[in-house]
Design an enzyme around this catalytic site. Structure first.
Site, PDB file in Angstrom:
ATOM      1  N   LYS A  15       0.840  -1.214   0.000  1.00 20.48           N
ATOM      2  CA  LYS A  15       0.000   0.000   0.000  1.00 20.48           C
ATOM      3  C   LYS A  15       0.867   1.254   0.000  1.00 20.48           C
ATOM      4  CE  LYS A  15      -1.906  -1.253   3.912  1.00 20.48           C
ATOM      5  NZ  LYS A  15      -1.362  -2.610   4.100  1.00 20.48           N
ATOM      6  N   GLY A  39       3.547  -0.312   8.854  1.00 17.50           N
ATOM      7  CA  GLY A  39       4.865   0.082   8.384  1.00 17.50           C
ATOM      8  C   GLY A  39       4.814   0.209   6.887  1.00 17.50           C
ATOM      9  N   GLN A 222      -2.809  -1.883   7.540  1.00 14.81           N
ATOM     10  CA  GLN A 222      -3.122  -3.310   7.657  1.00 14.81           C
ATOM     11  C   GLN A 222      -3.986  -3.761   6.470  1.00 14.81           C
ATOM     12  OE1 GLN A 222      -3.896  -1.498  11.031  1.00 14.81           O
ATOM     13  NE2 GLN A 222      -1.692  -1.602  11.128  1.00 14.81           N
ATOM     14  N   THR A 298       7.827  -3.210  10.480  1.00 12.58           N
ATOM     15  CA  THR A 298       7.697  -2.711  11.846  1.00 12.58           C
ATOM     16  C   THR A 298       8.528  -3.539  12.822  1.00 12.58           C
ATOM     17  OG1 THR A 298       5.502  -1.880  11.364  1.00 12.58           O
ATOM     18  CG2 THR A 298       6.027  -2.162  13.676  1.00 12.58           C
ATOM     19  N   ARG A 301      10.038  -9.139  11.614  1.00 13.81           N
ATOM     20  CA  ARG A 301       9.762 -10.579  11.633  1.00 13.81           C
ATOM     21  C   ARG A 301       9.653 -11.128  10.209  1.00 13.81           C
ATOM     22  NH1 ARG A 301       4.388 -10.874  15.117  1.00 13.81           N
ATOM     23  NH2 ARG A 301       4.065  -8.874  14.090  1.00 13.81           N
ATOM     24  N   ARG A 303       8.003 -12.743   7.160  1.00 16.81           N
ATOM     25  CA  ARG A 303       6.593 -12.903   6.791  1.00 16.81           C
ATOM     26  C   ARG A 303       6.377 -14.306   6.248  1.00 16.81           C
ATOM     27  NH1 ARG A 303       6.835  -7.296   3.591  1.00 16.81           N
ATOM     28  NH2 ARG A 303       6.630  -5.887   5.366  1.00 16.81           N
ATOM     29  N   LYS A 329       4.214  -6.345  -6.613  1.00 14.51           N
ATOM     30  CA  LYS A 329       5.320  -7.333  -6.538  1.00 14.51           C
ATOM     31  C   LYS A 329       5.179  -8.470  -7.547  1.00 14.51           C
ATOM     32  CE  LYS A 329       7.541  -6.845  -2.211  1.00 14.51           C
ATOM     33  NZ  LYS A 329       7.911  -7.418  -0.914  1.00 14.51           N
TER      34      LYS A 329
END
Ligand code: IMO
Ligand code: MG
Length: 422
Positions: A15, A39, A222, A298, A301, A303, A329
């Site tokens: 986004k 993020g 989100q 953020t 981690r 994904r 992507k």
């Protein structure tokens, strides 16, 4: 034109990049839910900027950016972002407006976030930013809002009230020493002083901008399946990430929204726990994660990665009223022998064509895939639709047919230029 932009998967759809491009064409950019759990990574002129709270539109000097009432604000994070932008030589003053009604993330929210996770049998895998506990206080009617911070007397009373209850919980339930009033009070008052100039009635301001025929972009954070109502509850965030959240989160009436644009990755990713039917197992997941740099903006981690789930995105198209979809992507799928699209689920011998609401079903489905030939060579250099390999066009065409929505942009790389508008 007033546009809502939403993620149609579990967040991290890309986004940020689309918002950055669309920001150039609008006058105002508005965050309406979530907080610094988001993020957004934007690459401009080879330089990477990561935004958690302030709309990335702030990089465009003539735009007004809003943090509206539906957002939860960690003032320390906000101030740090403001400083970073100022340091980059960009003016913020007069261009950033923060709602007085936005709820404030307090130190105890962040600690409670972690402590509650620690006690759960089924961990959510939150970002640990205090988002859930802050929204819980909002709904519980004991939250502290930006406006409260500006009034030392009111703030003192509300903070005392909160600490009275929370410290007891901290000590008795979590064996944590709790929070001292004076320290937290002084710290937040000092930050409020620095933020005072940005705080206003954003509902009035945004509606005025609409009356003045300004173009507004409502940027969702989100994704649809992290929505508190329609997401894969309880593995969700605590806000309304779907398009409706843009109205309650800003005070702009639904009748003033012109369209909703959805963003989806050409495959699927998810950070945190919860069911994920198309998730890759083993080495291929690792390969795609590295190729697509699929690590949280953020928390850093890794994904989880999987094939494009058309049942999910179709549901998102419905829930948000998406009339245009942007696929991000695509280049990460370059060079694969075959590519799969999940077009149905199988559950206890039955075929499901709709995304199930019951998590107990979702957890145990197996996927029915449409298998498509991949393409060789790179899509990153493509600048128009015609430049794409035939198999890539077929993949996009298949998505359009299955989802029943037109694809208006395809991203083939991280920079602004690497975007094809159709
Ligand atoms: P952007 O805006 C991906 C996930 C967390 C966790 C769940 C709840 O970059 O798309 P929270 O801290 O919100 O209570 O965590 O939601 N999550 C995100 N996942 N991208 C995000 O934001 C996310 N924000 C929250 O990983 O599973
Ligand atoms: Mg993210």
């Amino acid at each position: 034109m007033n546009i809502i932009l939403v993620g149609t998967q579990w967040g991290d759809e890309g986004k940020g990049k689309i918002i950055d491009i669309l920001s150039q064409r609008v006058d105002c950019i508005v965050r309406y839910q979530g907080g610094n759990n988001a993020g957004h990574t934007v690459v401009v002129g080879g330089k990477e900027h990561i935004f958690h709270l302030i709309p990335s539109g702030i990089l465009h000097e003539d735009k007004i950016c809003y943090i509206a009432n539906g957002v939860v604000v960690d003032p320390a994070v906000l101030l740090k972002e403001v400083e970073g932008i100022v340091k980059a030589g960009i003016r913020v003053s007069g261009r950033l407006k923060i709602s007085g009604l936005a709820h404030v993330i307090m130190p105890y929210h962040k600690v409670l976030d972690a402590l509650r996770e620690g006690k759960r049998a089924n961990k959510i895998g939150t970002t640990g930013r205090g988002i859930g506990p802050c929204y819980a206080d909002k709904i519980n009617r004991c939250g502290i809002r930006m406006l409260d911070l500006l009034n030392p007397k009111i703030f003192a009373a509300k903070l005392k009230d909160n600490l009275k209850e929370k410290n007891e919980i901290f000590r008795k339930v979590y064996k944590h020493s709790g929070y001292e009033f004076a320290k937290t009070y002084a710290e937040y008052l000092a930050m409020a002083k620095k933020l005072r100039g940005y705080i206003c009635n954003t509902a009035l301001s945004i509606n005025q901008a609409i009356s003045d025929k300004k173009d507004i972009l409502f940027e969702g954070a989100q994704g649809t399946f992290l929505d508190i109502e329609f997401g894969t509850y309880p593995f969700v965030t605590s806000s309304s990430t779907t398009a409706g959240g843009a109205c309650t989160g800003t005070g702009v009436s639904p009748v003033k929204i012109d369209k909703v644009v959805g963003v989806a990755k050409a495959y699927t990713t998810r950070v945190g726990e919860g069911p994920f039917p198309t998730e890759f197992r083993g080495a291929f997941g690792e390969f795609l994660r590295n190729k697509g740099h699929e690590f949280g903006a953020t928390t850093g981690r890794p994904r989880r990665c999987g094939w494009f789930d058309a049942l999910m995105v179709k549901e998102a198209v419905l829930l948000n009223g998406v009339s245009e979809l942007m696929i991000m992507k695509l280049d990460i799928l370059d060079g694969l022998k075959e590519i799969k699209i999940c077009v149905g689920y199988k559950y206890k011998g039955k075929v499901l064509k709709e995304f199930p609401q019951d998590l107990e079903v979702l957890k145990h489905v197996s996927c029915i895939y449409k298998v498509m030939p991949g393409w060789q060579g790179v899509t990153t250099s493509a600048r128009k639709y015609a430049d794409l390999p035939a198999a890539a066009k077929n993949y996009l065409k298949a998505l359009t047919d299955i989802l029943g929505v037109k694809i208006t942009a395809v991203s083939v790389g991280s920079s602004r230029e690497e975007t094809i508008f159709i």
